[in-house]
Design an enzyme around this catalytic site. Sequence first.
Site, PDB file in Angstrom:
ATOM      1  N   HIS A   1      -2.829  -1.866  -5.846  1.00  0.00           N
ATOM      2  CA  HIS A   1      -2.395  -3.244  -6.139  1.00  0.00           C
ATOM      3  C   HIS A   1      -3.655  -4.090  -6.178  1.00  0.00           C
ATOM      4  O   HIS A   1      -4.751  -3.590  -5.865  1.00  0.00           O
ATOM      5  CB  HIS A   1      -1.431  -3.769  -5.062  1.00  0.00           C
ATOM      6  CG  HIS A   1      -1.973  -3.596  -3.674  1.00  0.00           C
ATOM      7  ND1 HIS A   1      -3.019  -4.355  -3.191  1.00  0.00           N
ATOM      8  CD2 HIS A   1      -1.672  -2.717  -2.687  1.00  0.00           C
ATOM      9  CE1 HIS A   1      -3.316  -3.961  -1.972  1.00  0.00           C
ATOM     10  NE2 HIS A   1      -2.530  -2.946  -1.631  1.00  0.00           N
TER      11      HIS A   1
ATOM     12  N   HIS B   1      -8.468  -9.024   2.194  1.00  0.00           N
ATOM     13  CA  HIS B   1      -7.607  -9.740   3.146  1.00  0.00           C
ATOM     14  C   HIS B   1      -8.413 -10.753   3.956  1.00  0.00           C
ATOM     15  O   HIS B   1      -8.028 -11.901   4.099  1.00  0.00           O
ATOM     16  CB  HIS B   1      -6.951  -8.757   4.123  1.00  0.00           C
ATOM     17  CG  HIS B   1      -5.754  -8.062   3.554  1.00  0.00           C
ATOM     18  ND1 HIS B   1      -4.619  -8.728   3.195  1.00  0.00           N
ATOM     19  CD2 HIS B   1      -5.516  -6.753   3.301  1.00  0.00           C
ATOM     20  CE1 HIS B   1      -3.718  -7.859   2.737  1.00  0.00           C
ATOM     21  NE2 HIS B   1      -4.253  -6.647   2.788  1.00  0.00           N
TER      22      HIS B   1
ATOM     23  N   THR C   1       0.792  -1.227   0.000  1.00  0.00           N
ATOM     24  CA  THR C   1       0.000   0.000   0.000  1.00  0.00           C
ATOM     25  C   THR C   1       0.832   1.289   0.000  1.00  0.00           C
ATOM     26  O   THR C   1       0.635   2.163  -0.840  1.00  0.00           O
ATOM     27  CB  THR C   1      -0.940  -0.008   1.217  1.00  0.00           C
ATOM     28  OG1 THR C   1      -1.846  -1.099   1.040  1.00  0.00           O
ATOM     29  CG2 THR C   1      -1.729   1.285   1.350  1.00  0.00           C
TER      30      THR C   1
ATOM     31  N   ASP D   1      -9.629  -3.502   0.211  1.00  0.00           N
ATOM     32  CA  ASP D   1      -8.436  -4.188   0.718  1.00  0.00           C
ATOM     33  C   ASP D   1      -8.780  -4.971   1.984  1.00  0.00           C
ATOM     34  O   ASP D   1      -8.389  -6.130   2.141  1.00  0.00           O
ATOM     35  CB  ASP D   1      -7.335  -3.164   1.009  1.00  0.00           C
ATOM     36  CG  ASP D   1      -6.022  -3.821   1.431  1.00  0.00           C
ATOM     37  OD1 ASP D   1      -5.392  -4.465   0.579  1.00  0.00           O
ATOM     38  OD2 ASP D   1      -5.648  -3.694   2.611  1.00  0.00           O
TER      39      ASP D   1
ATOM     40  N   HIS E   1      -1.366  -9.607  -0.700  1.00  0.00           N
ATOM     41  CA  HIS E   1      -0.642  -9.008  -1.827  1.00  0.00           C
ATOM     42  C   HIS E   1       0.775  -8.763  -1.370  1.00  0.00           C
ATOM     43  O   HIS E   1       1.084  -8.904  -0.187  1.00  0.00           O
ATOM     44  CB  HIS E   1      -1.340  -7.719  -2.294  1.00  0.00           C
ATOM     45  CG  HIS E   1      -1.599  -6.741  -1.192  1.00  0.00           C
ATOM     46  ND1 HIS E   1      -0.714  -5.762  -0.835  1.00  0.00           N
ATOM     47  CD2 HIS E   1      -2.651  -6.623  -0.327  1.00  0.00           C
ATOM     48  CE1 HIS E   1      -1.212  -5.063   0.177  1.00  0.00           C
ATOM     49  NE2 HIS E   1      -2.388  -5.574   0.518  1.00  0.00           N
TER      50      HIS E   1
HETATM   51  P1  AMP Z   1      -1.583  -3.233   3.480  1.00  0.00           P
HETATM   52  O1  AMP Z   1      -2.759  -3.983   3.029  1.00  0.00           O
HETATM   53  O2  AMP Z   1      -0.964  -3.871   4.692  1.00  0.00           O
HETATM   54  O3  AMP Z   1      -0.582  -2.955   2.394  1.00  0.00           O
HETATM   55  O4  AMP Z   1      -2.106  -1.803   3.969  1.00  0.00           O
HETATM   56  C1  AMP Z   1      -3.445  -1.379   3.897  1.00  0.00           C
HETATM   57  C2  AMP Z   1      -3.783  -0.644   5.140  1.00  0.00           C
HETATM   58  O5  AMP Z   1      -2.996   0.513   5.273  1.00  0.00           O
HETATM   59  C3  AMP Z   1      -5.192  -0.070   5.189  1.00  0.00           C
HETATM   60  O6  AMP Z   1      -6.158  -1.008   5.527  1.00  0.00           O
HETATM   61  C4  AMP Z   1      -5.069   0.993   6.257  1.00  0.00           C
HETATM   62  O7  AMP Z   1      -5.344   0.480   7.531  1.00  0.00           O
HETATM   63  C5  AMP Z   1      -3.612   1.361   6.202  1.00  0.00           C
HETATM   64  N1  AMP Z   1      -3.475   2.726   5.737  1.00  0.00           N
HETATM   65  C6  AMP Z   1      -3.872   3.229   4.553  1.00  0.00           C
HETATM   66  N2  AMP Z   1      -3.579   4.535   4.447  1.00  0.00           N
HETATM   67  C7  AMP Z   1      -2.998   4.872   5.599  1.00  0.00           C
HETATM   68  C8  AMP Z   1      -2.454   6.083   6.103  1.00  0.00           C
HETATM   69  N3  AMP Z   1      -2.471   7.207   5.368  1.00  0.00           N
HETATM   70  N4  AMP Z   1      -1.904   6.055   7.334  1.00  0.00           N
HETATM   71  C9  AMP Z   1      -1.863   4.918   8.060  1.00  0.00           C
HETATM   72  N5  AMP Z   1      -2.357   3.748   7.637  1.00  0.00           N
HETATM   73  C10 AMP Z   1      -2.912   3.722   6.422  1.00  0.00           C
HETATM   74 ZN    ZN Z   2      -3.132  -1.418  -0.493  1.00  0.00          ZN
HETATM   75 ZN    ZN Z   3      -3.691  -4.869   1.889  1.00  0.00          ZN
END
Ligand code: AMP
Ligand code: ZN
Ligand code: ZN
Length: 441
Positions: free
Chosen positions: A262, A217, A92, A213, A366
Amino acid sequence: MNASTSSRRALLTVGLLAAGSWPATPHAALAQRAADVRRAPAPRSARPPLVIISLDGFRWDYLDRGLTPNLSRLAARGVRARALVPAFPTKTFPNHYTLVTGLQPEHHGIVDNVMRDPATGAWFRINDSAAVRDARWWGGEPLWATAARQGVLSATVFWPGSEAPIGGVRPTQWLPYDGRMPNSARTTQVVDWLDLPPDARPDVVLLYFSLTDDAGHRFGPDSPQLDSAVSSVDAEIGELLEVLDSHGLGAARLNVVVVSDHGMAAVDTSRVVVLDDYLDPQVVRLVDAGPLLTLDPASGFADSVARALGRIPHLSAFRREETPARWHYRDIPRIPAFVGVAEGGWQVVPRAPLRQRPQGFIGGSHGFDNADAAMHGILVAAGPAFRRGAVVEALGNVHVYELLCRAAGLRPGPNDGSPDSVRAFFPSRQPSAVSRRRGVR
Ligand code: AMP
Ligand code: ZN
Ligand code: ZN
């Protein structure tokens, strides 16, 4: 999936219960505002604003499930790419920041959702708000800084990087990340900003939804829950566009770009390799694990770790300086010494978290190779800046910054993308009246 993912889910569950602090019927508030503005339309600044919407983890083929009437309508009056190919790694934070800088992660510095700076020993994790707000992690010039450099106002309802004063600059308006903020309240905020008088109205607005997302998951990309999430974000976009239309920002007055960072692949515990069976955890510092495995060896163990990684089934592992050139994932010491990627649908994880919460490794994930179609996202663009009714080939998300700058009338900063790669999104330039009269081509 890593520890931050599970704590995020816990937070989300708590958040849903605690959502009482948000307006109970934000859509009613939107409708009321629509009615008010219909009575007294506000004067508009000359520039059509650009709204960029990110749907986290929205895989390219979700658009073909018959669940997205609003996105389909947007694509029909604009341009849709067959797919948006993420930067490596397919996580992300690196990808959101590539989208708004046009830089590969090795050049903008956000090389994963979790990182360690070898110079200071400091860690970056996406749920550590102090780290996320520390500008030292963030390189390059994000879109809102490009806008500020040219006197254009911007606003963000969440975007990785928007909370840090990068080069001393934040978006004109921004919010601290709050994953519990309902999507309807996020769109209401965007409407409020776009309703500001012309001298205060942001012309570049970014909006982020994590719902697809989260559902991907927890339940996997082929689940009914994921389908509901897709319908839900589509409905939210439909509502937003309808209200903006009633506020004088209809299709001809607003540029909209919908992207995702993604895709998502189905995972389960039958395709998990236990890292400890191949590597002594004592001789490595693990940075990330799952579809993506990154680690640093303890001093003197580089060669034995390399041999051990080579024996792990369903994993392709490389020393940082030997990662595939197409990943563009070498140029910064923040990338750990070893980078491994699991075969599609597989995960390589330490035994302890697998034992403690096996359900955390079932559903979707992912972080796989960005060449894997399951990791590809979407790009839909519509409005006066764009062609109408076109479908264009898949493109790398490193080019999106160029596209956004052109749509917003901004001169881009130096970046890894190219204006040629996004030419197909824009009408071919009409010869000017003067050149037509003179027969000049
Ligand atoms: P991931 O799936 O682990 O790559 O990350 C996705 C998660 O990132 C989301 O579900 C959010 O909880 C977190 N996220 C998205 N944007 C932000 C942000 N600006 N600051 C902190 N966490 C975020
Ligand atoms: Zn993401
Ligand atoms: Zn994710």
